[in-house]
Design an enzyme around this catalytic site. Structure first.
Site, PDB file in Angstrom:
ATOM      1  N   GLN A  61     -15.225 -12.354  -1.341  1.00  0.00           N
ATOM      2  CA  GLN A  61     -14.173 -12.683  -2.310  1.00  0.00           C
ATOM      3  C   GLN A  61     -13.262 -11.496  -2.592  1.00  0.00           C
ATOM      4  O   GLN A  61     -12.067 -11.560  -2.384  1.00  0.00           O
ATOM      5  CB  GLN A  61     -14.790 -13.205  -3.606  1.00  0.00           C
ATOM      6  N   ASP A  62     -13.828 -10.395  -3.092  1.00  0.00           N
ATOM      7  CA  ASP A  62     -13.013  -9.191  -3.297  1.00  0.00           C
ATOM      8  C   ASP A  62     -13.911  -7.971  -3.209  1.00  0.00           C
ATOM      9  O   ASP A  62     -15.136  -8.092  -3.194  1.00  0.00           O
ATOM     10  CB  ASP A  62     -12.214  -9.246  -4.612  1.00  0.00           C
TER      11      ASP A  62
END
Length: 217
Positions: A61-62
């Site tokens: 995701q990040d």
């Protein structure tokens, strides 16, 4: 990035002026505060794994948002840094599936053709998902679309609801998708543990006449 084989193909998938917009965004945020990963590691995933070598994609995701963790490769941290909970669970599943990997650093996977791609490529210190605001997703979606166009089979490993949404971009029937809940402690016991993604990936690659990944390296 400018000189990589990725550049022209990614550019075709993006609106005019997007790279200038990203450059402006990075100039701004890196000047304002602490951002991870270090700026020279932002595009590390595509710099470490050339397009023609991609055999596997693992979508995160990040980046990790703590000091010295993020290195531009999804889920990976340098060896001198303790493994975050999701990575601990990935390594636990790997140990149960294939064997024990000693290193927390997944660069060796990236060098073998495992594209470790986060959907957002930057994050402010201690502010998870703060850059999941649409600035990066056109770029990382373009990367997935470019891999989807490959004429050799690729395994896409989608962990959790966020990554599974990217399945809509994977339209080429020669590719193989492995999906399960996320390795986070919140969801790992709901089907990530026991899913055997690493041996599944290698079985598919070998069946396609491709070299398997040495996941323990």
């Amino acid at each position: 990035m400018e000189h990589s084989a990725w550049h022209d193909l990614i550019k075709k998938e993006l609106p005019e002026g997007y790279f200038a917009q990203i450059n402006h965004f990075m100039n701004e945020v890196y000047a304002q505060g602490v951002i991870y990963p270090p700026r020279d590691k932002v595009f590390n995933a595509i710099q470490t794994t050339p397009l023609d070598k991609v055999k596997v994609v693992i979508i995160g995701q990040d980046p990790y948002h703590g000091p010295n963790q993020a290195q531009g490769l999804s889920f990976s941290v340098p060896d001198q840094v303790p493994a975050p909970p999701s990575l601990q669970n990935i390594l636990k599943e790997l140990a149960d599936d294939i064997g024990q990997k000693q290193s927390h650093d997944l660069t060796s996977w990236a060098k073998q053709g495992v594209l470790l791609l986060n959907a957002s490529l930057t994050v402010p210190e201690h502010q998870a998902n703060a850059h999941a605001n649409g600035i990066w997703e056109p770029f990382t979606d373009a990367v997935i679309k470019v891999v989807n166009q490959k004429e050799t089979p690729v395994v896409f490993i989608l962990w959790g609801g966020f990554a599974r949404k990217k399945k809509a971009l994977i339209t080429n029937s020669i590719h193989h998708i492995i999906e399960s809940p996320h390795p986070s402690p919140l969801s790992a016991h709901r089907g990530f543990f026991g899913s055997k993604p690493f041996s599944q990936t290698n079985h598919f690659l070998v069946a396609q006449g491709l070299e398997p990944i040495d996941w323990l390296k």
